[in-house]
Design a protein around this motif. Structure first.
Motif, PDB file in Angstrom:
ATOM      1  N   GLU A 372       0.480  -1.294  -0.197  1.00 52.07           N
ATOM      2  CA  GLU A 372      -0.038  -0.353   0.257  1.00 52.07           C
ATOM      3  C   GLU A 372       1.014   1.194  -0.222  1.00 52.07           C
ATOM      4  O   GLU A 372       0.004   2.588   0.202  1.00 52.07           O
ATOM      5  CB  GLU A 372      -1.184   0.443   1.140  1.00 52.07           C
ATOM      6  N   ARG A 373       2.474   1.145   0.005  1.00 51.73           N
ATOM      7  CA  ARG A 373       3.064   2.440   0.372  1.00 51.73           C
ATOM      8  C   ARG A 373       4.098   2.849  -1.015  1.00 51.73           C
ATOM      9  O   ARG A 373       5.091   2.496  -0.340  1.00 51.73           O
ATOM     10  CB  ARG A 373       3.526   2.372   1.774  1.00 51.73           C
ATOM     11  N   GLY A 374       3.872   1.683  -2.135  1.00 51.55           N
ATOM     12  CA  GLY A 374       4.255   1.448  -3.074  1.00 51.55           C
ATOM     13  C   GLY A 374       5.721   0.373  -2.962  1.00 51.55           C
ATOM     14  O   GLY A 374       6.650   0.228  -4.451  1.00 51.55           O
ATOM     15  N   TYR A 375       5.771  -0.784  -2.393  1.00 49.07           N
ATOM     16  CA  TYR A 375       6.383  -1.766  -3.039  1.00 49.07           C
ATOM     17  C   TYR A 375       5.234  -2.442  -3.629  1.00 49.07           C
ATOM     18  O   TYR A 375       4.495  -2.671  -3.635  1.00 49.07           O
ATOM     19  CB  TYR A 375       6.463  -2.128  -1.756  1.00 49.07           C
ATOM     20  N   THR A 376       6.305  -3.233  -3.876  1.00 52.31           N
ATOM     21  CA  THR A 376       6.128  -4.239  -4.974  1.00 52.31           C
ATOM     22  C   THR A 376       6.677  -6.350  -4.722  1.00 52.31           C
ATOM     23  O   THR A 376       7.419  -5.207  -4.024  1.00 52.31           O
ATOM     24  CB  THR A 376       6.029  -4.285  -6.665  1.00 52.31           C
ATOM     25  N   THR A 379       9.881  -5.549  -5.466  1.00 55.92           N
ATOM     26  CA  THR A 379      11.316  -4.582  -5.290  1.00 55.92           C
ATOM     27  C   THR A 379      12.116  -5.673  -4.418  1.00 55.92           C
ATOM     28  O   THR A 379      12.446  -5.646  -3.247  1.00 55.92           O
ATOM     29  CB  THR A 379      10.300  -3.894  -3.605  1.00 55.92           C
ATOM     30  N   ALA A 380      13.543  -4.406  -4.484  1.00 51.51           N
ATOM     31  CA  ALA A 380      14.573  -5.389  -3.721  1.00 51.51           C
ATOM     32  C   ALA A 380      14.947  -4.536  -2.403  1.00 51.51           C
ATOM     33  O   ALA A 380      14.967  -3.629  -2.018  1.00 51.51           O
ATOM     34  CB  ALA A 380      15.756  -4.239  -4.590  1.00 51.51           C
ATOM     35  N   SER A 409      14.472 -10.337  -3.779  1.00 53.76           N
ATOM     36  CA  SER A 409      13.183  -9.835  -3.823  1.00 53.76           C
ATOM     37  C   SER A 409      12.388  -9.673  -2.333  1.00 53.76           C
ATOM     38  O   SER A 409      12.398 -10.053  -1.725  1.00 53.76           O
ATOM     39  CB  SER A 409      13.259 -10.031  -5.594  1.00 53.76           C
ATOM     40  N   LEU A 410      11.312  -8.734  -2.556  1.00 53.53           N
ATOM     41  CA  LEU A 410      10.236  -8.952  -1.659  1.00 53.53           C
ATOM     42  C   LEU A 410       9.713 -10.626  -2.352  1.00 53.53           C
ATOM     43  O   LEU A 410       9.302 -11.193  -1.008  1.00 53.53           O
ATOM     44  CB  LEU A 410       9.335  -7.970  -1.928  1.00 53.53           C
ATOM     45  N   ARG A 411       9.163 -11.035  -3.276  1.00 55.79           N
ATOM     46  CA  ARG A 411       9.259 -12.185  -3.409  1.00 55.79           C
ATOM     47  C   ARG A 411       9.901 -13.286  -2.450  1.00 55.79           C
ATOM     48  O   ARG A 411       8.856 -13.931  -1.662  1.00 55.79           O
ATOM     49  CB  ARG A 411       8.883 -12.686  -4.184  1.00 55.79           C
ATOM     50  N   THR A 412      10.648 -13.114  -3.090  1.00 51.64           N
ATOM     51  CA  THR A 412      11.306 -14.585  -2.450  1.00 51.64           C
ATOM     52  C   THR A 412      12.131 -13.615  -0.416  1.00 51.64           C
ATOM     53  O   THR A 412      12.134 -14.869   0.506  1.00 51.64           O
ATOM     54  CB  THR A 412      13.329 -13.989  -2.246  1.00 51.64           C
ATOM     55  N   ALA A 413      11.590 -12.684   0.046  1.00 48.67           N
ATOM     56  CA  ALA A 413      12.058 -12.306   1.535  1.00 48.67           C
ATOM     57  C   ALA A 413      10.992 -12.717   1.830  1.00 48.67           C
ATOM     58  O   ALA A 413      10.864 -13.453   3.067  1.00 48.67           O
ATOM     59  CB  ALA A 413      12.318 -11.188   1.257  1.00 48.67           C
ATOM     60  N   LEU A 414       9.394 -12.663   1.628  1.00 53.21           N
ATOM     61  CA  LEU A 414       8.622 -12.953   2.439  1.00 53.21           C
ATOM     62  C   LEU A 414       8.154 -14.522   2.282  1.00 53.21           C
ATOM     63  O   LEU A 414       7.839 -15.397   3.143  1.00 53.21           O
ATOM     64  CB  LEU A 414       7.573 -12.279   1.485  1.00 53.21           C
ATOM     65  N   ALA A 415       8.179 -15.451   0.699  1.00 54.81           N
ATOM     66  CA  ALA A 415       8.531 -16.563   0.305  1.00 54.81           C
ATOM     67  C   ALA A 415       9.490 -17.506   1.283  1.00 54.81           C
ATOM     68  O   ALA A 415       8.683 -18.690   1.644  1.00 54.81           O
ATOM     69  CB  ALA A 415       8.722 -16.892  -0.327  1.00 54.81           C
ATOM     70  N   SER A 416      10.618 -16.649   1.176  1.00 56.68           N
ATOM     71  CA  SER A 416      11.304 -17.449   2.264  1.00 56.68           C
ATOM     72  C   SER A 416      11.871 -17.531   3.964  1.00 56.68           C
ATOM     73  O   SER A 416      12.575 -17.631   4.708  1.00 56.68           O
ATOM     74  CB  SER A 416      12.404 -17.392   1.348  1.00 56.68           C
ATOM     75  N   SER A 417      10.176 -16.471   4.526  1.00 60.20           N
ATOM     76  CA  SER A 417      10.266 -15.916   5.671  1.00 60.20           C
ATOM     77  C   SER A 417      12.047 -15.236   6.680  1.00 60.20           C
ATOM     78  O   SER A 417      12.754 -15.518   7.076  1.00 60.20           O
ATOM     79  CB  SER A 417       9.824 -16.816   6.863  1.00 60.20           C
ATOM     80  N   LEU A 418      12.534 -14.566   5.576  1.00 65.61           N
ATOM     81  CA  LEU A 418      13.544 -13.741   6.002  1.00 65.61           C
ATOM     82  C   LEU A 418      13.454 -12.728   6.439  1.00 65.61           C
ATOM     83  O   LEU A 418      12.960 -12.069   6.893  1.00 65.61           O
ATOM     84  CB  LEU A 418      14.315 -13.103   4.549  1.00 65.61           C
ATOM     85  N   ASN A 419      13.709 -12.803   8.587  1.00 66.33           N
ATOM     86  CA  ASN A 419      13.892 -12.037   9.113  1.00 66.33           C
ATOM     87  C   ASN A 419      14.425 -10.583   8.654  1.00 66.33           C
ATOM     88  O   ASN A 419      13.676  -9.670   9.096  1.00 66.33           O
ATOM     89  CB  ASN A 419      14.267 -11.813  10.207  1.00 66.33           C
ATOM     90  N   VAL A 420      15.587 -10.423   8.889  1.00 65.42           N
ATOM     91  CA  VAL A 420      16.619  -9.046   8.441  1.00 65.42           C
ATOM     92  C   VAL A 420      15.518  -8.316   7.222  1.00 65.42           C
ATOM     93  O   VAL A 420      15.010  -6.919   7.633  1.00 65.42           O
ATOM     94  CB  VAL A 420      17.735  -9.127   8.177  1.00 65.42           C
ATOM     95  N   CYS A 621      14.949  -7.523 -13.882  1.00 65.11           N
ATOM     96  CA  CYS A 621      15.960  -8.169 -13.323  1.00 65.11           C
ATOM     97  C   CYS A 621      16.334  -8.822 -12.534  1.00 65.11           C
ATOM     98  O   CYS A 621      16.612  -7.849 -11.757  1.00 65.11           O
ATOM     99  CB  CYS A 621      17.471  -6.921 -14.301  1.00 65.11           C
ATOM    100  N   ALA A 622      16.204  -9.877 -11.774  1.00 63.58           N
ATOM    101  CA  ALA A 622      16.680 -10.729 -10.560  1.00 63.58           C
ATOM    102  C   ALA A 622      17.621  -9.713 -10.209  1.00 63.58           C
ATOM    103  O   ALA A 622      18.718 -10.354 -10.808  1.00 63.58           O
ATOM    104  CB  ALA A 622      15.771 -11.656 -10.441  1.00 63.58           C
ATOM    105  N   PRO A 623      17.840  -9.506  -8.827  1.00 63.48           N
ATOM    106  CA  PRO A 623      16.881  -9.544  -7.771  1.00 63.48           C
ATOM    107  C   PRO A 623      16.608  -7.498  -7.429  1.00 63.48           C
ATOM    108  O   PRO A 623      16.191  -6.891  -6.483  1.00 63.48           O
ATOM    109  CB  PRO A 623      17.468  -9.967  -6.546  1.00 63.48           C
ATOM    110  N   THR A 624      17.168  -7.367  -8.739  1.00 64.42           N
ATOM    111  CA  THR A 624      16.974  -5.843  -7.860  1.00 64.42           C
ATOM    112  C   THR A 624      15.410  -4.562  -8.268  1.00 64.42           C
ATOM    113  O   THR A 624      15.443  -3.712  -7.797  1.00 64.42           O
ATOM    114  CB  THR A 624      17.660  -4.736  -9.555  1.00 64.42           C
ATOM    115  N   GLY A 625      14.495  -5.756  -9.126  1.00 68.12           N
ATOM    116  CA  GLY A 625      13.336  -5.353  -9.427  1.00 68.12           C
ATOM    117  C   GLY A 625      12.602  -4.557 -10.330  1.00 68.12           C
ATOM    118  O   GLY A 625      11.651  -4.062 -10.367  1.00 68.12           O
TER     119      GLY A 625
END
Length: 777
Positions: A372-376, A379-380, A409-420, A621-625
């Motif tokens: 809702e704040r511009g991320y996709t 997004t890297a 990417s945000l996709r990887t961060a969420l699906a892989s549950s990355l904390n940082v 281009c992954a992972p830059t978005g």
């Protein structure tokens, strides 16, 4: 199937003729003289005088979940809901000329009078039995006086009610033993089925019970069954071959008192009734109809016990499971604890409704706030060592595997549950933004922002499994949230509807596009590989958006997932909050979640997620978005909300003078890239001190949310140690200044195109500046 009207015609054609015509005619004349009195004399409505048994709670198909064993129970039905064979068997057993008399059977009365001294026989019709049960239950007068009054009331009932009404009243009130008032309750308690499903053998068995329901042994009950079937042959309802086949069929009677089903769910349903209709909560004799699927409930209980057996050596003693239907809010199953009754581990505690920390299971709603704040989805995000200064102390989150992945990417961060990346995203969008999203999806108990801090992205607050599963159901239903509920209808013992749940009221919690993006990411097995590997318990033969969570110290395991058809949430742990031994959500809750989803899919088709028209595809281009540059080695197709596709081309990948592929990561990621052995793009010393705008990324688009009154964005910059002070401005208007090592300020979102400019002061007094365009819609 034989209709009641056809039965009436058949019964008229097969009525037995009087053996003593003169006596019958005389009695008929006498009775005719009383018809006028019977038609107009005052009489309380029979529905008001039905026996008041205890309350019974039913599942969605009518199966008994809990009943009052002391007072008995009733489940009212219409004649259309009773098998025709049961109607025939009842009439043959109790009153074979039921439709040929006006309440009193002249033939039966004559026979009773003629054999009074030698062989006494009963003469009570179904109507007379009903009159005695409803109006004269405790009448201790002489038999002849009581019979006369019984006949009078029977005539009144017949004069004012149809035969169908009287038979309905009788079948709903007659006592069959075992606390069962009425044929539906009897069918449930004796055979575990509905009255509409009774075959000839079982119908005849039940029809034989009312004469002496509490005294019949198994042999006596079968003898009565034979008596009823023989009468049905005599009355022309069935042939001898059908009778013999029914008598040969084994009759299996259920245990006298079976344990209740889904006790925690029933408790929840009663609490819900107390809330929506407090006037009914303490009332007795109710039939509470619920949303529960008893078959699914029992299977989930069994699966939970089996999975716990594999975890006993890791100090895991309890599990809870919730199943909710997205779009309707119907709670289909609620296993409050797999060790119900085990006092050692708090087995009587309903862990489906007890708040506990959910770990990373809250992350989808953090990223919903980011969308809702511009991320996709492209997004890297940075997954590098990061330290945040909090009010109490420095906070340095780590990933589950204690490794870092640089730019993801945000996709990887969420699906892989990355904390940082999650904590960095929360720091960028703000705690209030995430809380607002959590409240919209029904997690309203999360209110203590000061206590949660940045740990909220990792599940620092407390929610219940029921609440969190329903929040995921909003993802499954395309962003529509419906309040979960358990009670569909409440009737009294006469069948009158006292309460009925209205049509589901859905409210928009997430946009359809953002809900679809979350569902697509959480059901993407390739995006999960970075965090969980190629093979996980999240894999199913149909798409399901799923996320796990594990709290610090292994005290709580979660896995919650949804399809458009069904949302299932699983909690595994100990009710006393003692820690498990090295049990993550993937090891503890996820296998049970997978079992539950597969079991549920056997009885309901799992629909796919429907892509809304506002979702488009673009190459990045992954992972830059960003759009692929000339040296991009990894172009991928990604989903975007229309209008948020990137316009900027990446320069992350470059070719060195030697032709080798190099990377030019953000300043914060350069140390990671060196440690990872990546070739860095050649940079001058001056470039190493250049500012980088972290938030907002160049070309980003922010969407104002109508639910939030005051919407802000945190402007952030990253700088080397050579910079001392940072100034921020938007469209040439100063916003604020900050220390270079914590360069951030807050700006209130204003619709339109904007340019953020960041100026940094070097130690020699010179300045450097960078800018980035962005849009607010």
């Amino acid at each position: 199937m034989t209709t009641i009207s056809a039965m009436i015609g058949a019964l008229h054609r097969g009525a037995v003729r009087p053996a003593c015509a003169t006596a019958a005619i005389a009695l008929a004349v006498l009775l005719t003289g009383t018809l006028a009195y019977a038609r107009f004399a005052p009489l309380d409505a029979p529905e008001t005088r039905l026996a008041l048994p205890g309350t019974v709670v039913l599942d969605a198909s009518g199966a008994v979940l809990e009943r009052d064993a002391r007072a008995g129970f009733r489940i009212p039905v219409t004649l259309a809901q009773v098998a025709p064979r049961m109607l025939q068997a009842t009439i043959s057993a109790e009153d074979r000329r039921f439709l040929a008399h006006t309440g009193v059977d002249p033939i039966a009365v004559t026979r009773a009078l003629l054999t009074l001294r030698d062989r006494p026989s009963g003469a009570s019709t179904i109507t007379q039995q009903l009159a005695r049960r409803l109006y004269l239950p405790d009448d201790a007068r002489a038999p002849l006086l009581r019979k006369a009054d019984e006949a009078r009331i029977a005539l009144q009932l017949e004069a004012n009610r149809s035969k169908a009404d009287i038979l309905t009243l009788y079948l709903n009130d007659v006592y069959y033993g075992r606390g069962a008032y009425g044929v539906e309750a009897a069918a449930r308690v004796y055979f575990g089925t509905s009255a509409r499903n009774l075959d000839l053998a079982h119908a005849a068995y039940l029809a034989g019970l009312p004469q002496r329901p509490s005294d019949l042994s198994e042999e006596s009950a079968l003898a009565r069954q034979r008596y009823v079937i023989d009468r049905m042959v005599e009355d022309g309802w069935i042939g001898r071959a059908a009778a013999d086949a029914a008598l040969a069929r084994p009759i299996t009677v259920r245990p006298a008192l079976e344990p209740p089903i889904a006790h925690h769910f029933v408790t929840l349903a009663r609490r819900e009734l107390s809330r929506v209709r407090p006037d009914l909560a303490a009332r007795d004799g109710l039939v509470i109809e619920t949303t529960l699927d008893a078959g699914l409930q029992l299977e989930l209980e069994r699966l939970a016990r089996l999975r716990l057996e594999t975890l006993t050596d890791r100090n895991v003693t309890d599990a809870a499971v919730v199943a909710i239907e997205p779009g309707t809010g119907r709670i289909l199953a609620l296993v409050g604890g797999a060790t119900d009754g085990d006092e050692r581990h708090g087995g009587k505690i309903d862990m489906a409704t007890t708040p506990r920390q959910p770990g990373s299971a809250l992350k989808p709603f953090l990223y919903a706030a980011a969308f809702e704040r511009g991320y996709t989805a492209a997004t890297a995000l940075l997954d590098v060592p990061t330290t945040f200064e909090t009010q109490d102390a420095a906070y340095a989150p780590l990933n589950y595997d204690r490794t870092f992945r640089g730019l993801v990417s945000l996709r990887t961060a969420l699906a892989s549950s990355l904390n940082v990346p999650a904590v960095r995203t929360l720091d960028a969008v703000g705690l209030e933004a995430m809380l607002a999203t959590l409240h919209r999806v029904g997690l309203g108990r999360l209110t203590q922002a000061d206590r949660y801090g940045l740990s909220l992205s990792l599940g620092g607050g407390e929610v219940s499994l029921l609440e969190l599963t329903n929040a995921y159901a909003a993802i499954g239903s395309g962003g529509q949230l419906v309040e979960g509920y358990a009670v569909t209808r409440v009737r009294d013992g006469a069948g009158h509807v006292l309460y009925e749940r209205g049509a589901p009221v859905a409210r928009r919690a997430l946009s359809a596009e953002h809900a679809y993006l979350l569902a697509d990411i959480l059901s993407d097995p390739d995006a999960r590989i970075a965090g969980f590997g190629a093979f996980t318990p999240f894999d199913l033969p149909f798409p399901a958006a799923v996320k796990s969570g594990t709290t610090t110290g292994y005290r709580d395991n979660w896995t919650i997932g949804t399809t458009p058809t069904l949302a299932i949430g699983v909690w595994v742990g100990n009710a006393d909050a003692s820690p498990m031994r090295d049990v993550s959500g993937v090891v503890g809750a996820a296998p049970l979640w997978q079992d539950a989803m597969l079991a549920a899919a056997l009885s309901r088709p799992m629909a796919p997620f429907i892509r809304p028209p506002g979702i488009v595809t673009a190459t990045v281009c992954a992972p830059t978005g960003l759009r692929p540059g000339p040296a991009c080695p990894s172009p991928v197709r990604e989903l975007f909300v229309a209008g948020t596709e990137p316009a900027q081309t990446e320069t992350y990948y470059v070719r060195g003078a030697d032709g080798a592929l190099r990377v030019d990561p953000p300043l914060e990621a350069r140390a990671w890239a060196r440690d990872a052995g990546l070739l860095l793009a050649e940079t001058s010393g001056a470039r190493d001190v250049l500012l980088r705008i972290v938030t907002p990324p160049a070309g980003s688009i922010y969407h104002l949310s109508p639910e939030l009154p005051d919407q802000q964005v945190i402007l952030r910059a990253s700088a080397s140690a050579a910079l001392k002070r940072i100034w921020f401005s938007v469209d040439g208007v100063a916003v604020g200044e900050a220390d270079a090592q914590d360069a951030r300020v807050t700006w209130v979102l204003v619709p339109g195109m904007h340019v953020v400019r960041v100026v940094g002061l070097l130690s020699d007094g010179t300045t450097t500046a960078v800018s980035a365009p962005f849009e607010v819609r």
